[in-house]
Design an enzyme around this catalytic site. Structure first.
Site, mmCIF file in Angstrom:
data_model
loop_
_atom_site.group_PDB
_atom_site.id
_atom_site.type_symbol
_atom_site.label_atom_id
_atom_site.label_comp_id
_atom_site.label_asym_id
_atom_site.label_seq_id
_atom_site.Cartn_x
_atom_site.Cartn_y
_atom_site.Cartn_z
ATOM 1 N N SER A 128 0.894 -1.125 0.000
ATOM 2 C CA SER A 128 -0.044 -0.252 0.187
ATOM 3 C C SER A 128 0.986 1.273 -0.083
ATOM 4 C CB SER A 128 -0.768 0.113 1.159
ATOM 5 O OG SER A 128 -1.608 1.320 1.401
ATOM 6 N N TYR A 143 -0.810 -0.536 10.511
ATOM 7 C CA TYR A 143 -1.034 -0.927 9.069
ATOM 8 C C TYR A 143 -0.058 -0.583 8.150
ATOM 9 C CZ TYR A 143 -3.586 -1.063 4.760
ATOM 10 O OH TYR A 143 -3.768 -1.563 3.275
HETATM 11 N N1 LIG Z 1 -8.887 -1.000 -0.621
HETATM 12 C C1 LIG Z 1 -7.766 -0.234 -0.652
HETATM 13 O O1 LIG Z 1 -7.846 1.114 -0.386
HETATM 14 C C2 LIG Z 1 -6.406 -0.594 -0.386
HETATM 15 C C3 LIG Z 1 -6.430 -2.065 -0.051
HETATM 16 N N2 LIG Z 1 -4.868 -2.672 0.083
HETATM 17 C C4 LIG Z 1 -4.804 -3.996 0.282
HETATM 18 O O2 LIG Z 1 -5.358 -4.737 -0.771
HETATM 19 C C5 LIG Z 1 -5.559 -6.088 -0.230
HETATM 20 C C6 LIG Z 1 -7.086 -6.500 -0.224
HETATM 21 O O3 LIG Z 1 -7.829 -5.813 0.469
HETATM 22 P P1 LIG Z 1 -9.148 -5.035 -0.206
HETATM 23 O O4 LIG Z 1 -9.673 -5.897 -1.403
HETATM 24 O O5 LIG Z 1 -9.045 -3.764 -0.324
HETATM 25 O O6 LIG Z 1 -10.196 -5.439 1.025
HETATM 26 P P2 LIG Z 1 -11.357 -6.398 1.244
HETATM 27 O O7 LIG Z 1 -11.832 -6.173 2.769
HETATM 28 O O8 LIG Z 1 -12.542 -6.225 0.356
HETATM 29 O O9 LIG Z 1 -10.891 -7.727 1.042
HETATM 30 C C7 LIG Z 1 -9.936 -8.394 1.978
HETATM 31 C C8 LIG Z 1 -9.787 -9.791 1.749
HETATM 32 O O10 LIG Z 1 -8.955 -10.273 2.593
HETATM 33 C C9 LIG Z 1 -9.511 -11.416 3.134
HETATM 34 N N3 LIG Z 1 -9.135 -11.695 4.371
HETATM 35 C C10 LIG Z 1 -9.102 -10.919 5.535
HETATM 36 N N4 LIG Z 1 -8.806 -11.116 6.798
HETATM 37 C C11 LIG Z 1 -8.310 -12.764 6.610
HETATM 38 C C12 LIG Z 1 -7.886 -13.454 7.153
HETATM 39 N N5 LIG Z 1 -7.965 -13.624 8.593
HETATM 40 N N6 LIG Z 1 -7.960 -14.784 6.819
HETATM 41 C C13 LIG Z 1 -8.055 -15.118 5.335
HETATM 42 N N7 LIG Z 1 -8.606 -13.845 4.509
HETATM 43 C C14 LIG Z 1 -8.622 -12.796 5.155
HETATM 44 C C15 LIG Z 1 -11.095 -11.184 3.190
HETATM 45 O O11 LIG Z 1 -11.668 -12.477 3.093
HETATM 46 P P3 LIG Z 1 -12.641 -13.013 4.184
HETATM 47 O O12 LIG Z 1 -13.179 -11.933 5.169
HETATM 48 O O13 LIG Z 1 -13.348 -14.076 3.471
HETATM 49 O O14 LIG Z 1 -11.619 -13.981 5.306
HETATM 50 C C16 LIG Z 1 -11.033 -10.506 1.769
HETATM 51 O O15 LIG Z 1 -11.234 -11.313 0.721
HETATM 52 C C17 LIG Z 1 -5.119 -5.918 1.425
HETATM 53 O O16 LIG Z 1 -4.051 -6.511 1.621
HETATM 54 C C18 LIG Z 1 -5.027 -4.269 1.741
HETATM 55 O O17 LIG Z 1 -4.438 -4.035 2.655
HETATM 56 C C19 LIG Z 1 -3.861 -1.748 -0.205
HETATM 57 C C20 LIG Z 1 -3.893 -0.490 -0.577
HETATM 58 C C21 LIG Z 1 -5.386 0.068 -0.505
HETATM 59 N N1 LIG Z 2 -6.510 -0.057 2.855
HETATM 60 C C1 LIG Z 2 -6.366 1.342 2.967
HETATM 61 C C2 LIG Z 2 -6.108 2.058 3.875
HETATM 62 O O1 LIG Z 2 -6.840 1.928 4.949
HETATM 63 C C3 LIG Z 2 -4.999 1.827 1.994
HETATM 64 O O2 LIG Z 2 -4.083 0.904 2.200
HETATM 65 O O3 LIG Z 2 -5.003 2.864 1.528
#
Ligand SMILES: NC(=O)C1=CN([C@@H]2O[C@H](COP(=O)(O)OP(=O)(O)OC[C@H]3O[C@@H](n4cnc5c(N)ncnc54)[C@H](OP(=O)(O)O)[C@@H]3O)[C@@H](O)[C@H]2O)C=CC1
Ligand SMILES: N[C@@H](C=O)C(=O)O
Length: 262
Positions: free
Chosen positions: A139, A152
């Protein structure tokens, strides 16, 4: 030539589910990993119908050691898997001093320990094969302590460093490692984290994010930052970082530290 299967963590929603859609449409078989099996089965059924690829669903909580071990074993043993998308992750709202130890342990466990363990599980096989790709979702927050998402962001700085280090180590052995650094993207992470809606920044469409990340993937880019409009800024940042390295061989402190504090 058979395309490698792709194992995607965090595939039940958001960026991971979108990666599943895109790789299925590229003709790759998939292994989907997350806690919510129902959502993954629903996605898998749609993608099987639309693309004809084979999709396995693995229910796993990547905060639980035994579940991580299950996914590690799949990565080690399933030689069809040639791409690991280390995507699963969560964010955590609130001030550092108010965040609970349990929440921080979960955050660090999923965002760093699981990412490390899965990459470490697949790397020996990829090196032996002289091929394979590991994509780690970081991120931009990992670059900006000033955003005030300290732990985070620290987990995302870990992911970025891990990715750049693995690219340095594994690249010459035929393994491609990509760090993807999204900024705010329209997914459920914000609500899951308990973010104050008034504090949520402008958000990129998740499809646009993943499509840009895949452009970087196709170009074998080491660090892909879809929201960064001028890529030369990253290059300059890297250059400034590397320009400091010769100093790190110094055996005497810099002059600025030899004057008594005023
Ligand atoms: N959206 C944003 O603004 C940004 C996101 N990111 C990163 O992108 C990645 C995806 O996030 P995003 O798609 O945005 O968020 P979502 O919350 O939509 O998706 C997160 C995913 O991770 C899974 N997950 C969470 N906790 C667990 C766990 N304990 N075990 C297994 N799976 C888990 C969830 O599935 P389930 O609950 O079914 O387990 C879900 O499929 C993350 O690493 C996030 O840090 C980075 C920068 C920006
Ligand atoms: N997941 C977002 C912040 O919470 C990000 O990484 O920008």
């Amino acid at each position: 030539m058979t395309k490698p299967a792709v194992l995607i963590t965090g595939a039940s929603s958001g960026i991971g589910a979108t990666y599943a859609d895109r790789f299925a449409r590229r003709g790759h078989d998939l292994v989907l990993v997350a806690r919510n099996a129902d959502r993954m089965e629903e996605l898998a059924a749609r993608l099987r119908a639309e693309t004809g690829v084979t999709i396995d669903v693995m229910q796993a909580d990547l905060a639980v050691d035994a579940d991580v071990a299950k996914v590690e074993a799949r990565l080690r043993d399933d030689k069809r898997i040639g791409v690991l998308i280390n995507n699963a992750g969560l964010a955590l709202a609130g001030a550092f001093e108010a965040q609970t130890a349990a929440d921080l342990a979960q955050l660090v466990g999923v965002n760093t320990v699981a990412v490390l363990r899965l990459a470490h599980a697949v790397a020996p096989r990829f090196v032996a094969e002289g091929a394979g790709a590991i994509v780690n979702i970081g991120s931009v927050v990992g670059l900006v302590p000033e955003f005030g998402q300290t732990v985070y962001g620290a987990t995302k700085a870990f992911v970025q460093f891990l990715s750049q280090g693995l690219a340095h180590e594994l690249g010459p052995k035929g393994v491609y490692v990509q760090a993807v650094l999204p900024a705010g993207t329209a997914t459920e992470i914000w609500s899951r984290a308990g973010a104050d809606p008034s504090q949520v920044p402008p958000l990129m469409d998740v499809g646009a994010l993943v499509d840009a990340a895949l452009t970087g993937f196709d170009r074998r880019e080491a660090v892909t930052i879809p929201p960064l409009q001028d890529g030369a800024q990253w290059d300059a940042y890297q250059g400034a970082r590397l320009a400091m390295v010769p100093s790190f061989g110094a055996t005497v402190p810099a002059p600025r530290y030899l004057e008594a504090a005023q």
